[in-house]
Design an enzyme around this catalytic site. Structure first.
Site, PDB file in Angstrom:
ATOM      1  N   CYS A 116       4.763   8.764  -6.619  1.00 57.38           N
ATOM      2  CA  CYS A 116       3.885   7.977  -7.479  1.00 57.38           C
ATOM      3  C   CYS A 116       2.412   8.285  -7.227  1.00 57.38           C
ATOM      4  CB  CYS A 116       4.147   6.495  -7.250  1.00 57.38           C
ATOM      5  SG  CYS A 116       3.016   5.406  -8.126  1.00 57.38           S
ATOM      6  N   TRP A 148      12.921   1.452  -7.197  1.00 60.28           N
ATOM      7  CA  TRP A 148      12.473   1.814  -5.850  1.00 60.28           C
ATOM      8  C   TRP A 148      13.405   1.177  -4.823  1.00 60.28           C
ATOM      9  CZ3 TRP A 148       9.288   5.689  -5.499  1.00 60.28           C
ATOM     10  CH2 TRP A 148       8.357   5.925  -6.512  1.00 60.28           C
ATOM     11  N   ARG A 178       8.789  -5.924 -13.096  1.00 58.42           N
ATOM     12  CA  ARG A 178       8.947  -4.612 -12.480  1.00 58.42           C
ATOM     13  C   ARG A 178       8.459  -4.634 -11.043  1.00 58.42           C
ATOM     14  NH1 ARG A 178       7.891   0.329 -16.671  1.00 58.42           N
ATOM     15  NH2 ARG A 178       9.135  -0.492 -18.403  1.00 58.42           N
ATOM     16  N   VAL A 181       5.153   0.143  -7.126  1.00 59.33           N
ATOM     17  CA  VAL A 181       4.315   0.560  -6.011  1.00 59.33           C
ATOM     18  C   VAL A 181       2.986   1.054  -6.585  1.00 59.33           C
ATOM     19  CG1 VAL A 181       6.200   1.151  -4.448  1.00 59.33           C
ATOM     20  CG2 VAL A 181       5.388   2.873  -6.058  1.00 59.33           C
ATOM     21  N   GLU A 196      -2.109  -3.543  -7.777  1.00 58.75           N
ATOM     22  CA  GLU A 196      -2.932  -2.700  -8.650  1.00 58.75           C
ATOM     23  C   GLU A 196      -3.675  -1.705  -7.764  1.00 58.75           C
ATOM     24  OE1 GLU A 196      -4.488  -0.600 -11.144  1.00 58.75           O
ATOM     25  OE2 GLU A 196      -3.448  -2.301 -12.093  1.00 58.75           O
ATOM     26  N   SER A 197      -3.412  -0.412  -7.961  1.00 59.60           N
ATOM     27  CA  SER A 197      -3.866   0.605  -7.013  1.00 59.60           C
ATOM     28  C   SER A 197      -5.381   0.643  -6.829  1.00 59.60           C
ATOM     29  CB  SER A 197      -3.355   1.983  -7.440  1.00 59.60           C
ATOM     30  OG  SER A 197      -3.875   2.354  -8.706  1.00 59.60           O
ATOM     31  N   TYR A 247       0.618  10.507 -18.636  1.00 63.36           N
ATOM     32  CA  TYR A 247       1.762   9.668 -18.989  1.00 63.36           C
ATOM     33  C   TYR A 247       1.819   9.416 -20.493  1.00 63.36           C
ATOM     34  CZ  TYR A 247       2.905   8.785 -14.121  1.00 63.36           C
ATOM     35  OH  TYR A 247       3.297   8.944 -12.818  1.00 63.36           O
TER      36      TYR A 247
END
Length: 396
Positions: A116, A148, A178, A181, A196-197, A247
């Site tokens: 990811c 995952w 969902r 990661v 949230e990255s 994406y």
């Protein structure tokens, strides 16, 4: 009394004297064909050869299977990658926990998946800031159903759960949705801190500051206050057009949606190439979070996005500045250790069933092997473009 009649004698056909008759040519060929077919271990092949031999399947069957597969593909894609029903354009599901709320405890745990790119951001920042001892990590792997999961070789180091969804469910309010990661988890409060990255990596920068420079990060500041406006503006370009742009290409469900996404993606890459030809990093001569966010997409570009996601206009290796820029970041201390190329390829080609039903994993491109990525990048000599307005770089 009537006598019970004797049972009839079995009927016996008398074979004429001499050797048995030999089957005709047609029967001989048919028996040989059946013998060859029955020797096959594949029942589908056996059935198809019985029905139409070596010829192509009938047109009606081809059309029926095609329509059936298309319908099944659309159902799968709607679950995997929701799209706008009117346009077929991929629409990313918002994070369930998009921001750090309150003050988490000191017992934090990071959950990631190596394929990811969003989770990879957190691993790169953790490595660059030397937070490995401060922030333990568990690595989830994609299961056969795409969820995952954890395995004996890659366990949940905190609770020993089998699936990431079970970790989310530990929180007091339970969990629906969902299980994505990266996940920054508060082990003391048994609660999600954030998934949230971009917000996680900003938080990690603050965590490093609180620890006095990241415990090994050499005082590196990836989120300096004086550059935050520029970083956010660059992220406003990178995220929709590049990070999410690949994406939008791969998960497009109409030709029009794909064409629009691909045009925007390569337009942004062309502009980034022009800017990075005269600036070592996006914000001048200092590595920032904007560079980390761009890097985790670029390192996957030739590896998976160029082929699997149909980002085919150009390879990253055909952009001299962008490829050198990627090598520059890859060669920074501890960054290469976060880039598991085999896991990345397997995580896309073997897991995204609707995009690659056969699960065949191609050879790794030469531009993505260690020898290529460790070639000198020569970017130390570039002048600083700090302070250059984004408009001048044509990426506003």
């Amino acid at each position: 009394m009537w006598a019970t009649p004797s049972p009839p004698l079995p009927l016996r056909l008398r074979r004429p004297p001499g050797p048995p008759p030999r089957p005709g040519p047609f029967l001989t060929r048919h028996r040989r064909r059946l013998n060859r077919i029955s020797a096959s271990q594949d029942p589908l092949s056996t059935l198809s050869r019985l029905l139409w031999g070596r010829a192509l399947p009938p047109a009606q069957l081809v059309l029926a299977v095609r329509h059936g597969w298309t319908a099944a593909w659309q159902v799968l894609m709607r679950q995997l990658a929701p799209s706008d029903p009117a346009t077929g354009a991929f629409t990313r599901t918002p994070s369930r926990f998009p921001a750090v709320v309150g003050t988490p405890s000191s017992r934090l745990h990071l959950y990631v998946g190596l394929p990811c790119p969003w989770a990879h951001r957190t691993l790169v920042v953790r490595a660059l800031l030397g937070l490995e001892a401060r922030l333990p990590v568990s690595v989830a792997v994609p299961g056969d159903d795409g969820a995952w999961s954890f395995t004996p070789d890659s366990p949940d180091g905190l609770y020993g759960k089998r699936r990431l969804r079970e970790v989310y469910a530990v929180r007091s309010g339970g969990f629906e949705g969902r299980a994505s990661v990266p996940l920054l988890w508060d082990a003391e409060r048994r609660e999600v801190v954030c998934n949230e990255s971009i917000e996680i990596i900003k938080y990690l920068c603050g965590l490093a500051d609180a620890d006095g420079g990241g415990g090994g990060g050499g005082g590196l500041d990836l989120w300096p206050s004086e550059l935050r406006q520029d970083i956010d503006r660059w992220y406003g370009v990178i995220y929709p057009s590049v990070n999410n742009g690949v994406y939008r290409c791969g998960f497009a469900q109409s030709q029009e949606a794909y064409d629009a996404a691909a045009s925007e993606l390569f337009g942004a890459l062309d502009r980034l190439e022009a800017h990075l030809a005269s600036s070592r990093y996006l914000c001048g001569d200092r590595l920032t979070l904007a560079d980390v966010c761009l890097f985790t997409t670029l390192i996957r570009f030739d590896l998976v996005y160029n082929t699997l996601f149909r980002c085919t206009r150009r390879k990253l290796a055909e952009y001299p500045s962008l490829h050198a820029y990627t090598r520059d970041i890859y060669q920074m201390p501890r960054v290469a250790d976060t880039c598991d190329m085999e896991a990345i390829m397997a995580g896309y080609f073997k897991t995204l069933f609707p995009l690659n039903p056969g699960g065949i994993q191609p050879l790794r491109p030469a531009s993505c092997d260690g020898e290529s990525l460790l070639r000198p990048h020569g970017r130390e000599a570039l002048p600083s473009a700090a302070g250059t307005p984004l408009e001048a770089a044509a990426v506003s």
